[in-house]
Scaffold this active site. Structure first.
Site, mmCIF file in Angstrom:
data_model
loop_
_atom_site.group_PDB
_atom_site.id
_atom_site.type_symbol
_atom_site.label_atom_id
_atom_site.label_comp_id
_atom_site.label_asym_id
_atom_site.label_seq_id
_atom_site.Cartn_x
_atom_site.Cartn_y
_atom_site.Cartn_z
ATOM 1 N N TRP A 166 2.914 7.929 -2.655
ATOM 2 C CA TRP A 166 4.309 8.050 -3.094
ATOM 3 C C TRP A 166 4.379 8.936 -4.347
ATOM 4 C CZ3 TRP A 166 7.140 6.893 -7.481
ATOM 5 C CH2 TRP A 166 8.529 6.741 -7.331
ATOM 6 N N SER A 208 -7.690 -5.548 -5.098
ATOM 7 C CA SER A 208 -8.764 -6.117 -4.278
ATOM 8 C C SER A 208 -10.095 -6.099 -5.031
ATOM 9 C CB SER A 208 -8.903 -5.325 -2.977
ATOM 10 O OG SER A 208 -9.507 -4.070 -3.224
ATOM 11 N N THR A 209 -11.064 -6.841 -4.506
ATOM 12 C CA THR A 209 -12.404 -6.812 -5.117
ATOM 13 C C THR A 209 -12.972 -5.391 -5.039
ATOM 14 O OG1 THR A 209 -13.242 -7.639 -2.989
ATOM 15 C CG2 THR A 209 -13.075 -9.242 -4.765
ATOM 16 N N ASN A 244 -11.102 -2.626 -5.298
ATOM 17 C CA ASN A 244 -10.345 -1.695 -6.135
ATOM 18 C C ASN A 244 -10.983 -1.441 -7.504
ATOM 19 O OD1 ASN A 244 -7.124 -2.826 -4.839
ATOM 20 N ND2 ASN A 244 -8.295 -1.016 -4.259
ATOM 21 N N ASP A 290 0.822 -1.210 0.000
ATOM 22 C CA ASP A 290 0.000 0.000 0.000
ATOM 23 C C ASP A 290 0.860 1.266 0.000
ATOM 24 O OD1 ASP A 290 -2.359 1.387 -0.048
ATOM 25 O OD2 ASP A 290 -2.780 1.155 2.091
HETATM 26 C C1 IPE Z 1 -5.543 -2.691 -0.189
HETATM 27 O O1 IPE Z 1 -5.191 -1.366 -0.335
HETATM 28 C C2 IPE Z 1 -5.504 -3.384 -1.522
HETATM 29 C C3 IPE Z 1 -4.193 -3.501 -2.147
HETATM 30 C C4 IPE Z 1 -3.049 -3.139 -1.624
HETATM 31 C C5 IPE Z 1 -4.209 -4.088 -3.446
HETATM 32 P P1 IPE Z 1 -6.280 -0.218 -0.498
HETATM 33 O O2 IPE Z 1 -5.507 1.033 -0.670
HETATM 34 O O3 IPE Z 1 -7.252 -0.561 -1.554
HETATM 35 O O4 IPE Z 1 -7.015 -0.274 0.917
HETATM 36 P P2 IPE Z 1 -7.905 0.815 1.668
HETATM 37 O O5 IPE Z 1 -8.975 1.237 0.719
HETATM 38 O O6 IPE Z 1 -7.007 1.965 2.031
HETATM 39 O O7 IPE Z 1 -8.413 0.108 2.882
HETATM 40 C C1 IPE Z 2 -1.648 0.199 -3.393
HETATM 41 O O1 IPE Z 2 -1.399 1.557 -3.446
HETATM 42 C C2 IPE Z 2 -1.854 -0.395 -4.772
HETATM 43 C C3 IPE Z 2 -3.239 -0.779 -5.054
HETATM 44 C C4 IPE Z 2 -4.253 -0.708 -4.221
HETATM 45 C C5 IPE Z 2 -3.492 -1.301 -6.383
HETATM 46 P P1 IPE Z 2 -2.576 2.613 -3.458
HETATM 47 O O2 IPE Z 2 -2.949 2.901 -4.874
HETATM 48 O O3 IPE Z 2 -3.700 2.157 -2.610
HETATM 49 O O4 IPE Z 2 -1.872 3.880 -2.822
HETATM 50 P P2 IPE Z 2 -2.485 4.909 -1.794
HETATM 51 O O5 IPE Z 2 -3.023 4.115 -0.646
HETATM 52 O O6 IPE Z 2 -3.554 5.645 -2.525
HETATM 53 O O7 IPE Z 2 -1.333 5.766 -1.417
HETATM 54 MG MG MG Z 3 -4.095 2.390 -0.609
#
Ligand code: IPE
Ligand code: IPE
Ligand code: MG
Length: 250
Positions: free
Chosen positions: A34, A74-75, A77, A29
């Site tokens: 970043w 994730s489901t 996402n 995450d």
């Molecule tokens: C969890 O991260 C899923 C992955 C890292 C693929 P998210 O960024 O989707 O989680 P939440 O929404 O902050 O809980």
């Molecule tokens: C995790 O990074 C990757 C995926 C969930 C695919 P994020 O895209 O969730 O990054 P933040 O949480 O917005 O910084």
């Molecule tokens: Mg995230």
């Protein structure tokens, strides 16, 4: 599926855990934050995240970690903007093409956990090709959690058990923890010993709900694209200091 090897729901209590986890799971995450910090598009963060995954895989090899499961999509996402979702899917295809040789060279088998049928056909085809090409590798496993949800996985297992019960092939009274575990997506994979989440968030976000019931959790502020081999080593050191009890007295 019914005859698939089942994993024991809880390891033997009182047995000291080996210093090195056999299975590490990572919630990768912080890619978006970043990128934002650098004034770059979120996809640049995801690209840098793919490099961090390469480093983590190398670290597993160096430390003797056999299974690495990474939460890649994730489901939930799927609700992200279409541009980000298609970008992530494209990145996944590139990763498979660019890194397939690494998997072969290091004897790593690629697997997927999740609702692979939700993925775009071209991505799915590429995943299936690499999974097939690496299926006989035995030195390690890289498991990509894609369109993965812990609740979806348990619901899918429940549906599969219910179908067998309705058809008279399964006595509902015989449904125990091992029966549920045998219908999860990868029933032969041991539960994760160590679960790492980067970027300072301290939640599971629907990852490995069943499998992580006795995992050790390490949360770090480091954003996933910055996560390096030293961060991995620090998480392993933290794990080695933990005492796992599985319900037994301390
Ligand atoms: C969890 O991260 C899923 C992955 C890292 C693929 P998210 O960024 O989707 O989680 P939440 O929404 O902050 O809980
Ligand atoms: C995790 O990074 C990757 C995926 C969930 C695919 P994020 O895209 O969730 O990054 P933040 O949480 O917005 O910084
Ligand atoms: Mg995230």
């Amino acid at each position: 599926m019914q005859n698939a090897k089942t994993k024991s729901a809880t390891p033997t209590a009182g047995v000291p855990s080996p210093a090195v986890p056999r299975h590490v799971a990572i919630i990768m995450d912080g890619n978006g934050r970043w990128a934002k910090k650098r004034g770059q598009p979120r996809l640049a963060g995801h690209r840098a995240g793919a490099d961090a995954l390469r480093r983590a895989l190398r670290a597993c090899r160096n430390h003797g970690v056999e299974y690495l499961t990474v939460y890649a999509f994730s489901t939930e996402n799927w609700v992200r903007p279409k541009l980000e979702v298609t970008g992530l899917m494209r990145l996944l295809k590139t990763f498979l093409k660019k890194d397939e040789h690494e998997l072969h060279e290091n004897g790593v088998r690629l697997r997927v956990t999740g609702r692979i049928g939700d993925l775009p056909p071209a991505v799915r085809a590429e995943l299936e090709r690499v999974m097939e090409a690496t299926k006989d590798h035995t030195r390690g496993q890289l498991i990509l959690a894609l369109s993965y949800g812990g609740r979806a996985e348990i619901a899918d297992a429940a549906r599969s058990l219910a179908a067998d019960a309705a058809a008279g092939r399964l006595d509902p009274a015989a449904i125990d923890e091992a029966a549920v575990a045998s219908r999860l997506y990868l029933p032969d994979v041991p539960d994760p010993d160590l679960l790492i989440r980067t970027s300072g968030e301290c939640r599971l976000s629907n990852f490995l709900l069943w499998e992580a019931s006795y995992s050790e959790f390490v949360f770090t502020e480091v954003l996933w694209p910055d996560f390096g081999e030293d961060d991995f080593a620090a998480a392993l050191a933290e794990y080695a200091r933990r005492q796992r009890r599985f319900g037994a007295p301390s």
